[in-house]
Design an enzyme around this catalytic site. Structure first.
Site: not given
Ligand SMILES: CC(C)(COP(=O)(O)OP(=O)(O)OC[C@H]1O[C@@H](n2cnc3c(N)ncnc32)[C@H](O)[C@@H]1OP(=O)(O)O)[C@@H](O)C(=O)NCCC(=O)NCCSC(=O)CCCCCCCCCCCCCCC(=O)O
Ligand code: FAD
Length: 661
Positions: A153, A186, A267, A269, A385, A415, A520
């Site tokens: 989801t 993670g 917040i 987020y 590359q 993210e 865009a």
């Molecule tokens: C934002 C989404 C794409 C969509 O959210 P919604 O479904 O609520 O969408 P809407 O389009 O209806 O509404 C959007 C609405 O909300 C506002 N918005 C959205 N996000 C934010 C935000 N973050 N802040 C503020 N506002 C926000 C937006 O402006 C709109 O406002 P309006 O309605 O007014 O227009 C949402 O689905 C989304 O965010 N999706 C992405 C999911 C995601 O990011 N998941 C993350 C999971 S955690 C993760 O992935 C962790 C990974 C960690 C990996 C680490 C490795 C790499 C990093 C290296 C770092 C190295 C450093 C090491 C240092 C050390 O070790 O110490």
């Molecule tokens: C190495 C790694 C570390 C991670 N660490 C964490 C963590 O610590 N905590 C955590 O919670 N998560 C973590 N994640 C999960 C990560 O944040 C998600 O994988 C990422 O946000 C993408 O979501 P998904 O995998 O559900 O992809 P999906 O949402 O299933 O996306 C799949 C495809 O569908 C398309 N798609 C999906 N939604 C839309 C839309 N609305 N419009 C157009 N296209 C769309 C996308 O372009 C994408 O190509 C990690 C992932 C990885 C790979």
């Protein structure tokens, strides 16, 4: 002057370094934000070098996954003592750098606590919660992962529930379906014992959307999963194999904690914003690392002749090699500069938010989404590359590219998937477009001026001013990017409105415009990156440094024009003759950069530990070290592999016997 010249180095590198037209330390100070930061990086690197207990026992390319984790656990257990001596622990850049040196690129068992779990607790808890969890989190008495993503989801539709039980005044956390399992977080598999679980909050049968909950998932003493918790590692991945990304199922778990409503509904987020802000400069650094490896190697590698009979040339002399590598260098620098700026912007806005001011939240969100998306995508292509530019040796783990590039792959997904994030930028741009169309119709001013998108409200020149001036005019190039960004934004907006007028719902119209919306968004971020690069270079004093930076800027800008030329030319804004000037500027920049290329990458001051590459070694002694590296392979511990005679040996012996019959 190149400060890296040492007399025993590879003669080709000595020769390259002696040609530097600028001071590599001045360049390094520009890149790392001042001389003091450069000096501190060196001191921290020296500390790391002097403490062998922080080093890997063998290259991690030779380790199994269990060995990688154990190696990183070992380092984690002594890390806290060292970091206090090596760094100013209140300086995030010093802490990040020390982390990078110790753990390098493949992840480690405390990373998500540091970058997501604990920052969520800092930024999203009330005073009482902070008293309980802040100091202990800082001391690492517990380690918290960030559990948001579910197996099936997206965020809005998260299925994990947190139901408030009024009788017991407790929240009940539950994973009601298989698709609601948390998947990916993670360090959740084995290392961390707490999870910040994002769950749909239900009170009195009403859903209040996703909220973070502090959930103890493992017993603090035995480390065994607590009742109701099913948790484990999701298995090996493309990269980050020293990280135990996990799965989590919650069966009616009662966590500690209380619910405090946030000042703004997004917040919850904000933790994602902080990591997106870290990712952009990291992408810049990865790309600069790749470019450093490939450029140094291209300076010592000789293949083929340019002038027949003159002997084999350094492969860096081929224009194709320069055209492949130097734009990566320029882009890496652009990401580092933009990343540094937005990281500071992000920290300021997060402070404002803590004080209840959310006025810049949307601006910050849009720019971070866009930069993360563009930088990670271009860095991934750019690193490929760099790898290809090293020929066969680029494919060996000794080059560093397999680890670097496979870890880079996560950048486009973590993210938030890049396309999803570009659509967030587009959502923001469409609001600006509405203001523009509204303003034109009703003569009103947009509500709030902002330097990130002000250009959209300006009347950009209708004529492209790119010319063949001897000194390129960067403002003319920037104006072309602004023109394209505004055009694509308004085109997408108008198309959206037309579709809605023809009866499409907003959501369906949005989907039908989404390719153009992403275009865009890309154009807007291109404009931001270019403006930041120009602004940063404009602040530099000292002609030698300024000259080499301008060469890189020239390449960056004209290469980007070439990348978006279709959009600039389709309506006649840019002419064929101007495209010719663009290409001329690119080729001219390549030849200006060529003599300084090795010195530019030396200026980043990456240590051999950071590069983790035999090809990119600072001393350039590549071939003899490739042999040493290969000999260290566990396969070479034995002259004859222990299982040889059981299989291949027997097969050959049997074949020989048959042929003798
Ligand atoms: C934002 C989404 C794409 C969509 O959210 P919604 O479904 O609520 O969408 P809407 O389009 O209806 O509404 C959007 C609405 O909300 C506002 N918005 C959205 N996000 C934010 C935000 N973050 N802040 C503020 N506002 C926000 C937006 O402006 C709109 O406002 P309006 O309605 O007014 O227009 C949402 O689905 C989304 O965010 N999706 C992405 C999911 C995601 O990011 N998941 C993350 C999971 S955690 C993760 O992935 C962790 C990974 C960690 C990996 C680490 C490795 C790499 C990093 C290296 C770092 C190295 C450093 C090491 C240092 C050390 O070790 O110490
Ligand atoms: C190495 C790694 C570390 C991670 N660490 C964490 C963590 O610590 N905590 C955590 O919670 N998560 C973590 N994640 C999960 C990560 O944040 C998600 O994988 C990422 O946000 C993408 O979501 P998904 O995998 O559900 O992809 P999906 O949402 O299933 O996306 C799949 C495809 O569908 C398309 N798609 C999906 N939604 C839309 C839309 N609305 N419009 C157009 N296209 C769309 C996308 O372009 C994408 O190509 C990690 C992932 C990885 C790979």
């Amino acid at each position: 002057m190149n400060h890296q010249i040492k007399k025993d180095d590879n003669p080709d590198l000595i020769e390259e370094r002696s040609k530097a037209t600028f001071d590599t330390d001045a360049f390094g100070a520009f890149i790392w934000g001042g001389y003091n930061n450069l000096k501190r990086r060196r001191e921290i690197a020296r500390y790391y070098e002097d403490h062998k207990e922080l080093h890997d026992t063998v290259p991690i390319a030779f380790m199994t996954r269990e060995e990688k984790l154990e190696n990183a656990y070992r380092k984690a257990s002594i890390f806290e003592n060292h970091i206090k001596k090596a760094c100013d622990v209140n300086n995030p850049e010093e802490v990040r750098y020390f982390n990078w040196l110790v753990y390098h690129i493949d992840g480690h068992p405390t990373s998500v606590h540091s970058i997501m779990g604990f920052p969520t607790i800092i930024n999203q808890s009330d005073k009482e919660q902070q008293e309980r969890w802040l100091q202990s989190g800082e001391n690492r008495e517990y380690l918290a992962t960030y559990a948001q993503t579910e197996l099936g989801t997206n965020i809005k539709k998260l299925e994990t529930t947190a139901t408030y039980d009024q009788k017991t005044e407790e929240f009940i956390l539950n994973s009601p379906t298989v698709t609601s399992l948390k998947w990916w977080p993670g360090n959740m598999g084995h290392s961390h014992n707490v999870a910040i679980v994002m769950a749909q909050l239900w009170i009195n049968n009403k859903c209040y959307g996703p909220h973070p909950f502090f959930v103890q998932i493992r017993d603090p003493k035995t480390h065994k999963p607590l009742p109701g918790i099913t948790v484990g590692d999701i298995g090996p991945k493309f990269g980050l194999n020293t990280t135990d990304n996990g799965f989590l199922k919650l069966d009616h778990v009662f966590p500690n904690g209380t619910y405090v409503p946030p000042v703004h509904d997004k917040i919850a987020y904000s933790s994602m914003m902080l990591v997106r802000a870290i990712i952009t400069p990291l992408m810049g650094e990865n790309l600069c690392i790749g470019a450093t490896i490939a450029i140094r190697y291209s300076a010592i590698r000789r293949q083929g002749e340019i002038k027949p009979g003159d002997g084999e040339v350094q492969i860096l002399d081929y224009q194709t090699q320069q055209h492949r590598l130097f734009p990566q260098l320029a882009r890496g620098i652009a990401f580092l500069l933009a990343g540094r700026n937005t990281y500071n912007f992000c920290n300021n806005v997060l402070k404002d938010i803590k004080n209840g001011d959310v006025s810049l939240l949307a601006d910050l969100h849009a720019i971070l989404c866009g930069l993360k998306a563009i930088s990670s995508y271009q860095a991934e292509l750019g690193l490929e590359q760099c790898r290809m530019a090293c020929g066969g040796h680029g494919y060996s783990a000794a080059s560093g590219f397999p680890l670097l590039n496979s870890n880079q792959f996560n950048g486009v997904t973590v993210e938030g998937d890049n396309l999803v994030l570009l659509l967030q930028v587009a959502r923001y741009l469409m609001k600006r477009a509405k203001e523009i169309r509204y303003e034109i119709r009703y003569g009103q001013q947009p509500s709030k001026p902002n330097e990130i998108y002000d250009y959209l409200f300006d009347d950009a020149p209708k004529k492209c001013l790119i010319d063949q001036a001897y000194v390129p005019n960067y403002k003319n190039v920037l104006e072309s990017f602004e023109y394209l960004s505004k055009k694509l934004t308004l085109q997408a907006y108008d198309k959206l409105e037309q579709l809605k007028q023809r009866g499409r719902t907003s959501e369906v119209a949005w989907n039908e415009c989404s390719v153009e919306l992403c275009k865009a968004a890309r154009a807007h971020i291109r404009t931001f990156l270019a403006r930041t690069f120009i602004n940063e270079v404009n602040q530099v004093n000292g002609l030698p440094l300024l000259t080499v930076l301008k060469d890189l800027l020239q390449l960056y800008l004209f290469y980007e024009v070439k990348e978006c030329m279709a959009g600039l030319m389709e309506d006649g804004y840019m002419l064929g003759q101007q495209l010719h000037y663009v290409k001329k500027n690119i080729y001219e920049a390549l030849s200006k950069i060529r003599p300084n290329a090795v010195s530019i990458v030396d200026s980043f001051d990456f240590t051999d530990r950071e590069l983790n590459s035999v090809l990119g070694r600072r001393d350039g002694h590549v071939y003899e070290n490739l042999l040493k590296w290969a000999q260290a392979s566990p396969l070479n511990k034995h002259d004859v592999l222990p299982f040889h005679h059981k299989y291949l040996g027997r097969m050959m012996e049997e074949a020989r016997q048959k042929s003798r019959l």
